[in-house]
Design a protein around this motif. Sequence first.
Motif, PDB file in Angstrom:
ATOM      1  N   SER A  54       0.818  -1.221   0.000  1.00 28.40           N
ATOM      2  CA  SER A  54       0.000   0.000   0.000  1.00 28.40           C
ATOM      3  C   SER A  54       0.843   1.258   0.000  1.00 28.40           C
ATOM      4  O   SER A  54       0.383   2.313  -0.433  1.00 28.40           O
ATOM      5  CB  SER A  54      -0.881   0.047   1.247  1.00 28.40           C
ATOM      6  OG  SER A  54      -1.826  -0.947   1.188  1.00 28.40           O
ATOM      7  N   SER A  55       2.053   1.159   0.549  1.00 27.55           N
ATOM      8  CA  SER A  55       2.852   2.374   0.691  1.00 27.55           C
ATOM      9  C   SER A  55       3.880   2.532  -0.420  1.00 27.55           C
ATOM     10  O   SER A  55       4.672   3.464  -0.410  1.00 27.55           O
ATOM     11  CB  SER A  55       3.539   2.390   2.059  1.00 27.55           C
ATOM     12  OG  SER A  55       4.343   1.255   2.209  1.00 27.55           O
ATOM     13  N   GLU A  56       3.901   1.598  -1.357  1.00 31.13           N
ATOM     14  CA  GLU A  56       4.797   1.730  -2.513  1.00 31.13           C
ATOM     15  C   GLU A  56       3.999   2.363  -3.643  1.00 31.13           C
ATOM     16  O   GLU A  56       3.011   1.762  -4.106  1.00 31.13           O
ATOM     17  CB  GLU A  56       5.297   0.356  -2.967  1.00 31.13           C
ATOM     18  CG  GLU A  56       6.143  -0.377  -1.951  1.00 31.13           C
ATOM     19  CD  GLU A  56       7.414   0.385  -1.613  1.00 31.13           C
ATOM     20  OE1 GLU A  56       7.920   1.095  -2.502  1.00 31.13           O
ATOM     21  OE2 GLU A  56       7.872   0.282  -0.474  1.00 31.13           O
ATOM     22  N   PRO A  57       4.390   3.537  -4.139  1.00 31.17           N
ATOM     23  CA  PRO A  57       3.540   4.244  -5.100  1.00 31.17           C
ATOM     24  C   PRO A  57       3.099   3.396  -6.299  1.00 31.17           C
ATOM     25  O   PRO A  57       1.911   3.361  -6.618  1.00 31.17           O
ATOM     26  CB  PRO A  57       4.418   5.414  -5.545  1.00 31.17           C
ATOM     27  CG  PRO A  57       5.389   5.604  -4.452  1.00 31.17           C
ATOM     28  CD  PRO A  57       5.585   4.289  -3.772  1.00 31.17           C
ATOM     29  N   GLY A  58       4.025   2.684  -6.933  1.00 24.08           N
ATOM     30  CA  GLY A  58       3.664   1.890  -8.116  1.00 24.08           C
ATOM     31  C   GLY A  58       2.692   0.782  -7.750  1.00 24.08           C
ATOM     32  O   GLY A  58       1.718   0.504  -8.467  1.00 24.08           O
ATOM     33  N   GLU A  59       2.965   0.145  -6.622  1.00 24.67           N
ATOM     34  CA  GLU A  59       2.115  -0.968  -6.205  1.00 24.67           C
ATOM     35  C   GLU A  59       0.735  -0.462  -5.777  1.00 24.67           C
ATOM     36  O   GLU A  59      -0.277  -1.152  -5.963  1.00 24.67           O
ATOM     37  CB  GLU A  59       2.820  -1.758  -5.093  1.00 24.67           C
ATOM     38  CG  GLU A  59       4.058  -2.432  -5.661  1.00 24.67           C
ATOM     39  CD  GLU A  59       5.019  -3.007  -4.632  1.00 24.67           C
ATOM     40  OE1 GLU A  59       4.580  -3.343  -3.519  1.00 24.67           O
ATOM     41  OE2 GLU A  59       6.213  -3.121  -4.960  1.00 24.67           O
ATOM     42  N   ALA A  60       0.709   0.747  -5.247  1.00 29.85           N
ATOM     43  CA  ALA A  60      -0.583   1.322  -4.873  1.00 29.85           C
ATOM     44  C   ALA A  60      -1.450   1.514  -6.121  1.00 29.85           C
ATOM     45  O   ALA A  60      -2.653   1.244  -6.110  1.00 29.85           O
ATOM     46  CB  ALA A  60      -0.386   2.646  -4.137  1.00 29.85           C
ATOM     47  N   ILE A 116       1.519   8.335   3.683  1.00 29.42           N
ATOM     48  CA  ILE A 116       0.206   8.825   3.224  1.00 29.42           C
ATOM     49  C   ILE A 116       0.312   9.998   2.227  1.00 29.42           C
ATOM     50  O   ILE A 116      -0.316   9.953   1.164  1.00 29.42           O
ATOM     51  CB  ILE A 116      -0.703   9.168   4.428  1.00 29.42           C
ATOM     52  CG1 ILE A 116      -1.079   7.863   5.148  1.00 29.42           C
ATOM     53  CG2 ILE A 116      -1.976   9.909   3.984  1.00 29.42           C
ATOM     54  CD1 ILE A 116      -1.919   8.056   6.407  1.00 29.42           C
ATOM     55  N   PRO A 117       1.096  11.031   2.522  1.00 34.61           N
ATOM     56  CA  PRO A 117       1.117  12.164   1.582  1.00 34.61           C
ATOM     57  C   PRO A 117       1.541  11.768   0.171  1.00 34.61           C
ATOM     58  O   PRO A 117       0.947  12.219  -0.809  1.00 34.61           O
ATOM     59  CB  PRO A 117       2.139  13.125   2.205  1.00 34.61           C
ATOM     60  CG  PRO A 117       2.178  12.762   3.657  1.00 34.61           C
ATOM     61  CD  PRO A 117       1.929  11.289   3.714  1.00 34.61           C
ATOM     62  N   GLU A 118       2.546  10.905   0.080  1.00 32.81           N
ATOM     63  CA  GLU A 118       3.019  10.504  -1.248  1.00 32.81           C
ATOM     64  C   GLU A 118       1.956   9.684  -1.985  1.00 32.81           C
ATOM     65  O   GLU A 118       1.680   9.918  -3.173  1.00 32.81           O
ATOM     66  CB  GLU A 118       4.310   9.688  -1.116  1.00 32.81           C
ATOM     67  CG  GLU A 118       4.914   9.334  -2.453  1.00 32.81           C
ATOM     68  CD  GLU A 118       6.178   8.492  -2.324  1.00 32.81           C
ATOM     69  OE1 GLU A 118       6.402   7.909  -1.252  1.00 32.81           O
ATOM     70  OE2 GLU A 118       6.913   8.417  -3.317  1.00 32.81           O
ATOM     71  N   ILE A 119       1.331   8.752  -1.267  1.00 33.28           N
ATOM     72  CA  ILE A 119       0.319   7.914  -1.922  1.00 33.28           C
ATOM     73  C   ILE A 119      -0.890   8.771  -2.310  1.00 33.28           C
ATOM     74  O   ILE A 119      -1.504   8.566  -3.358  1.00 33.28           O
ATOM     75  CB  ILE A 119      -0.088   6.724  -1.004  1.00 33.28           C
ATOM     76  CG1 ILE A 119       1.129   5.837  -0.731  1.00 33.28           C
ATOM     77  CG2 ILE A 119      -1.218   5.908  -1.630  1.00 33.28           C
ATOM     78  CD1 ILE A 119       1.769   5.208  -1.964  1.00 33.28           C
ATOM     79  N   LYS A 120      -1.178   9.765  -1.501  1.00 33.54           N
ATOM     80  CA  LYS A 120      -2.282  10.657  -1.873  1.00 33.54           C
ATOM     81  C   LYS A 120      -1.928  11.428  -3.150  1.00 33.54           C
ATOM     82  O   LYS A 120      -2.744  11.540  -4.075  1.00 33.54           O
ATOM     83  CB  LYS A 120      -2.578  11.643  -0.731  1.00 33.54           C
ATOM     84  CG  LYS A 120      -3.837  12.429  -0.979  1.00 33.54           C
ATOM     85  CD  LYS A 120      -4.021  13.538   0.024  1.00 33.54           C
ATOM     86  CE  LYS A 120      -4.685  13.051   1.290  1.00 33.54           C
ATOM     87  NZ  LYS A 120      -4.983  14.173   2.218  1.00 33.54           N
ATOM     88  N   ALA A 121      -0.694  11.912  -3.204  1.00 28.41           N
ATOM     89  CA  ALA A 121      -0.274  12.672  -4.392  1.00 28.41           C
ATOM     90  C   ALA A 121      -0.385  11.796  -5.640  1.00 28.41           C
ATOM     91  O   ALA A 121      -0.874  12.247  -6.691  1.00 28.41           O
ATOM     92  CB  ALA A 121       1.163  13.161  -4.213  1.00 28.41           C
TER      93      ALA A 121
END
Length: 586
Positions: free
Chosen positions: A509-515, A533-538
């Motif tokens: 969940s916290s890896e951008p590509g995997e998200a 959280i901020p990065e995944i939200k972005a």
Amino acid sequence: MLSLQGIAVSPGVAIGEAFVVDHEGFRIPRRFVSQDAVEYETRRLQRALDAAAAEIEENRKRIDQQLGTQYGAIFSAHLRMLQDPQLVEKLRSLVRQQCYSPEYAVSTTLREYAQAFEQLPGHVLSERAHDIYDIERRILRQLLGRRREELTHLHAPVVVLAHDLTPGETAQLDPDHTLAFVTEVGGVGGHTAILAKAKEIPAVVGTGRFLDQVAGGDIVIVDGDHGQVVIDPDPETLARYERERKQHQDLFQQFEQLREFPAETADGVRVELAANIEFPQEVRAARRRAANGIGLYRTEFLYLAAEQEPTEEDHYRAYAEVVQAMDGLPVVIRTLDLGADKLGLAPGENEEETNPFLGLRSIRLSLKHVDSFRVQLRAVLRASALGPVQVMFPMIATLGELRRAKMVLADAMEDLDEQGRNYDRQIAVGMMVEVPSSAILIERFLQEVDFVSIGTNDLAQYTLAVDRANREVAELYQATDPAVLAMIDRVVRAADAAGKPVSVCGQMSSEPGEALLLLGLGVRKLSMPPVAIPEIKAVTRRVRVEDCRKLAERALQMDTAREVNALLHEALRRTIPDLFSHDSES
Ligand code: PEP
Ligand code: MG
């Protein structure tokens, strides 16, 4: 300058002085003594050398008697090395003329000797290096005493370098004084790695052996984004990483500005971003990042940090703090997930189980100690009177386990009824899907729970038969393996069909590509360390669900994790190019 490549487990770039905790926990500070202490320090050195020699001689005698003189001869050789006049003279002069502390003189000199041996061709000679390390330790033990350096009592900000850190030790690290840490062993999914992210300490694990080449006080760069570690950097490298650190900070500040905005894709689909926490204090970080709730509260850390078994009140106080701080947002409390690497013991202390990850861990442990389990469940239920609490069972592998766990929950409710205590009778009961058996029979499990959360860390471990904390097999540990993706796909579809909420709370969940991939597979709730959280939200706000779906479809058709990773990398490069400035530079 020494460059190492390890596994990046917690983001951020840190630069600072090394604090070395070697296999035996000795810290070897680069320390100098004042001129007027030189006499005293030289005597201290001599006493340590004498005591180490006496110890070796005693060992020799004992081994002579027990095994014969040919074995005792090993110690005679150690004694000759230790008493070698050139070595002794070098140590004395480092203390007398350079004002080195005896510890630092011993450590640098003997490590230098050992490295010289290590570089010799041929096994026999390079093996002699071990003997020299052994002698070094013996002298250091005399100088420092046997005390394990207390990681909890760091006084200045340092980069901690260790062979290994247990989750218990990592739990005790003080983030104010730990700029970063690096361990020789470990893998991406281990709990030491998870704690690093939780504590927002940049970390690299699994670098392989290097501790013999550093001394306390050396300057170390840790790049927790790319898994790189540089010891004693040259000025150019140092300047490059200073820039990198600045860029990283700027980017994250930019992400943090999205705090007030919802996590919503570019085509308007809402995604819930919840926080994983291990300690009640982490709710502050969760609130700061505007988490939509606590998606996973790993309660076992209450045990790892405690000397004694927590009481019902201990549990209750911790849960109440979290529920109240979340102020009406949902909190998923997971019951104990102890065992395997989450024992809080030093490596090697849990030797009775040959296969701890397949052994008495998690829900199995709770069901074996039903009384303690019931104590925990009473505390969870009591906390449910304070706000929206959901209870979740970890590592459910069979329906029998799930049913037994629910029976203990019913017993705990009865206890509270008898005591006349308040709790939420309709409390949502969920389970982790992290063992393939539960993914295979997911439809049946879904009939007996209110929600499921996919633990991709363990699901990858058990699907691929790869120890999540072992650097030797880290290459194989890939949550993006198509077999793992097929499991996730299956679970999400089944949950949707059953109308039951499904989330993912593993590291994916916290890896951008995997998200992105998870969004494409239909997951609408991701739970992760607050720092992510901020990065995944972005990332979420820049993509369209339709594109994520196509991405997931392609990934599901691929044969290997490597292909999937390349696909995700490319997708991310297109979506959020600002994340890749470092790649183009190096
Ligand atoms: C998981 O296995 O993915 C998970 C979230 O649980 P833990 O990492 O605590 O085992
Ligand atoms: Mg797990």
